[in-house]
Design an enzyme around this catalytic site. Structure first.
Site, PDB file in Angstrom:
ATOM      1  CE  LYS A   1      46.604  47.178  32.760  1.00 47.43           C
ATOM      2  NZ  LYS A   1      45.680  47.344  33.905  1.00 47.43           N
TER       3      LYS A   1
ATOM      4  CD  GLU B   1      56.315  37.639  41.122  1.00 54.85           C
ATOM      5  OE1 GLU B   1      55.541  36.651  41.152  1.00 54.85           O
ATOM      6  OE2 GLU B   1      56.168  38.648  41.824  1.00 54.85           O
TER       7      GLU B   1
ATOM      8  CB  CYS C   1      52.694  35.295  43.309  1.00 51.34           C
ATOM      9  SG  CYS C   1      53.765  36.633  43.784  1.00 51.34           S
TER      10      CYS C   1
ATOM     11  CD  GLU D   1      48.749  31.799  41.818  1.00 48.02           C
ATOM     12  OE1 GLU D   1      48.551  32.090  40.632  1.00 48.02           O
ATOM     13  OE2 GLU D   1      49.642  32.322  42.510  1.00 48.02           O
TER      14      GLU D   1
HETATM   15  P1  ADP Z   1      44.582  38.667  37.936  1.00 43.96           P
HETATM   16  O1  ADP Z   1      43.777  37.582  37.291  1.00 43.96           O
HETATM   17  O2  ADP Z   1      45.180  38.287  39.214  1.00 43.96           O
HETATM   18  O3  ADP Z   1      43.877  39.993  37.943  1.00 43.96           O
HETATM   19  P2  ADP Z   1      46.028  39.326  35.581  1.00 43.96           P
HETATM   20  O4  ADP Z   1      47.211  38.638  35.034  1.00 43.96           O
HETATM   21  O5  ADP Z   1      44.734  39.185  34.818  1.00 43.96           O
HETATM   22  O6  ADP Z   1      45.872  38.827  37.045  1.00 43.96           O
HETATM   23  O7  ADP Z   1      46.283  40.883  35.778  1.00 43.96           O
HETATM   24  C1  ADP Z   1      47.520  41.437  36.092  1.00 43.96           C
HETATM   25  C2  ADP Z   1      47.699  42.687  35.252  1.00 43.96           C
HETATM   26  O8  ADP Z   1      47.715  42.312  33.886  1.00 43.96           O
HETATM   27  C3  ADP Z   1      46.582  43.721  35.396  1.00 43.96           C
HETATM   28  O9  ADP Z   1      47.160  45.015  35.358  1.00 43.96           O
HETATM   29  C4  ADP Z   1      45.735  43.455  34.171  1.00 43.96           C
HETATM   30  O10 ADP Z   1      44.981  44.571  33.741  1.00 43.96           O
HETATM   31  C5  ADP Z   1      46.789  43.085  33.153  1.00 43.96           C
HETATM   32  N1  ADP Z   1      46.296  42.279  32.015  1.00 43.96           N
HETATM   33  C6  ADP Z   1      45.313  41.352  32.015  1.00 43.96           C
HETATM   34  N2  ADP Z   1      45.165  40.819  30.790  1.00 43.96           N
HETATM   35  C7  ADP Z   1      46.068  41.424  29.976  1.00 43.96           C
HETATM   36  C8  ADP Z   1      46.417  41.315  28.587  1.00 43.96           C
HETATM   37  N3  ADP Z   1      45.776  40.471  27.770  1.00 43.96           N
HETATM   38  N4  ADP Z   1      47.415  42.079  28.115  1.00 43.96           N
HETATM   39  C9  ADP Z   1      48.075  42.936  28.924  1.00 43.96           C
HETATM   40  N5  ADP Z   1      47.791  43.097  30.233  1.00 43.96           N
HETATM   41  C10 ADP Z   1      46.807  42.359  30.765  1.00 43.96           C
END
Ligand code: ADP
Length: 498
Positions: free
Chosen positions: A191, A267, A301, A400
């Site tokens: 994804k 990570e 990061c 961050e």
């Molecule tokens: P950022 O805030 O930098 O966008 P995230 O951790 O929210 O970082 O996003 C990183 C990835 O995790 C993206 O592909 C996002 O769609 C996915 N993501 C965000 N929330 C969830 C969740 N609750 N469960 C699974 N994947 C998630």
């Protein structure tokens, strides 16, 4: 050279085609019938409508991945060298389409084209080449137990792997995930981040062209919570999850993994100390400070967001640093002159500006930047920003920002700086600048982080492990360590007794 004009875009025709999910080797529409938009962060224009994969789509992808795995489509039916050939071919296809892929990455993420062309694309190809080499080198071992047994281990793939990646290095993060997973013979459901799904979809096409069998790679575009991300994290028939993103999302992923106790590697974020001693080569250290915080608009990061400078060198360092920052060319990433582009999204732009505000309220002194650049009305730009007078306990030094915002913290004693450097919940990376070899070695041991650079910053190679201490995650990606993440060890006891 000016901004690449729309008519010159190599990815233009591809961009205009409807975007679909990749399930079982076929491009299909999402069962949800829902879409979301991906934007060009330099112009705020919509680049494409992307299918929003839902539960049913994830279920179909998992079924396809499971079938491919159980039938050994990429494992037993393929020899290790056939698997390697697919990965080498994929790397060659990436080289062949390098300019097109670089433009696509810059359009979707905003990063300078020079970085997409000379960092993201070649490192993506290199990562596939590196892991192609591993396909034929996976080994078990024979173990001496006693004479009545012949005992050995087999290294086998984990099975069906869910991979959730962020938007800062869309293509490269994909390669870090696919490379070792495929080398070991797993099937994957990827994804990509909702902000930057395009390069993954293009690489999916190239993966099929490279001969990776149907069902081995599946791509579900979608959102995080209550969407494809969450359904992947919760899925009971996914054996392992690999995640790169925010620490808070990492916690959610870990909780979601409990349902079927899937293996997890994470990570997460960082708040890296970049420590400059007075005996450092100051020009090199200034260069490293700039690379450390402004590369990829600070959306890294391992960004060196806390710059510790030894007091007696502070004046020289600051004057060189501010001189260099003042000359950085900011603009549309497609312009060859650009060295700093926009943040990936409005949300990230606002996040940076909010932290800039917080820092000033906390008493940090704004040395440069701190606002949107003049003359760039459209786009999610934030000027490269430097704060002095920062105290390590301030929020700007502990949280961050994920943007082009540097906090400069002066220090006097080595022990004092080591303690401050480690006073963070993160532990992804750090750097030391000194010409004293003894000091460098001693200091490397003091820093609680998964990577320490000495007299350099942001250097990577697919062979060198990368990952976090503390709340920056667990598991090491790249190198042979990633092979460990994507394989299981089976111990075999053969009874030889008469
Ligand atoms: P950022 O805030 O930098 O966008 P995230 O951790 O929210 O970082 O996003 C990183 C990835 O995790 C993206 O592909 C996002 O769609 C996915 N993501 C965000 N929330 C969830 C969740 N609750 N469960 C699974 N994947 C998630």
């Amino acid at each position: 050279m000016a901004v690449v004009q729309e008519k010159e875009l190599l990815c233009k025709e591809w961009l205009a085609k409807p975007k679909k999910l990749l399930i079982d080797g076929k491009w299909v529409e999402a069962k949800t019938n829902k879409t979301f938009k991906t934007y060009n962060p330099a112009t705020e224009e919509v680049l494409a409508e992307i299918p929003e994969g839902g539960k049913e789509d994830v279920d179909l992808a998992v079924k396809a991945a499971r079938r491919a795995f159980e039938t050994g489509a990429f494992y037993n039916k393929f020899s290790a060298s056939q698997r390697a050939k697919c990965l080498y071919t994929l790397a060659d296809l990436i080289d062949k389409h390098a300019d097109e892929l670089a433009q696509l990455e810059t359009l979707d993420n905003g990063k300078p084209i020079k970085e997409s062309r000379w960092v993201d694309v070649p490192m993506t190809a290199e990562t596939f080449r590196y892991y192609a080499g591993w396909c034929t080198k996976l080994e078990g071992e024979t173990i001496n137990t006693n004479n009545d047994f012949f005992t050995y281990t087999l290294r086998e793939p984990v099975g069906v792997v869910g991979q959730i990646i962020p938007w800062n290095f869309p293509m490269l993060m994909l390669a870090w995930k696919w490379g070792p997973a495929l080398a070991c013979g797993n099937s994957v459901i990827l994804k990509p981040a909702e902000q930057t799904p395009l390069s993954a979809l293009r690489l999916g096409e190239l993966a099929l062209e490279a001969g990776i069998p149907e069902g081995v790679i599946n791509i579900i575009t979608g959102l995080g919570p209550d969407s494809a991300g969450e359904f992947i994290a919760n899925h009971m028939d996914i054996d392992k999850i690999a995640f790169t993103g925010e620490d808070r999302t990492g916690q959610i992923i870990v909780k979601a993994s409990a349902g079927n106790l899937k293996r997890v590697s994470l990570e997460l974020g960082g708040k890296a100390p970049n420590i400059v001693f007075a005996d450092a080569d100051m020009d090199a250290a200034v260069n490293g400070a700039i690379t450390g915080i402004f590369f990829n608009q600070g959306q890294v990061c391992c960004a060196g967001s806390r710059l510790f400078i030894e007091k007696k060198a502070q004046d020289e360092f600051m004057s060189k640093l501010l001189d260099r920052v003042g000359k950085m060319v900011q603009g549309n990433g497609l312009d060859e002159k650009t060295v700093i582009g926009p943040q990936v999204s409005k949300e990230q732009q606002e996040r940076c500006l909010n932290y800039i505000d917080i820092a000033q309220k906390e008493g940090a002194k704004l040395a440069c930047g701190g606002e949107r650049p003049e003359g760039l009305d459209k786009g999610y730009f934030v000027k490269p920003t430097v704060f002095t007078n920062v105290n390590n306990d301030m929020r700007i030094a502990q949280e961050e920002v994920f943007g082009p915002v540097l906090s400069v913290i002066p220090f006097e004693k080595m022990d004092q700086v080591a303690e401050q450097a480690n006073k963070t919940r993160f532990g992804l990376s750090g750097a030391v600048w000194t010409q004293d070899v003894k000091k460098a070695h001693k200091f490397v041991k003091k820093i609680q982080a998964g990577t320490v650079w000495v007299n350099c910053y942001n250097v990577f190679d697919p062979a060198v492990p990368f990952g976090g201490y503390k709340q920056s995650g667990y598991g090491r990606e790249l190198g042979k360590h990633s092979i460990e993440l994507y394989s299981n060890i089976k111990s075999v006891w053969m009874n030889l007794a008469d």
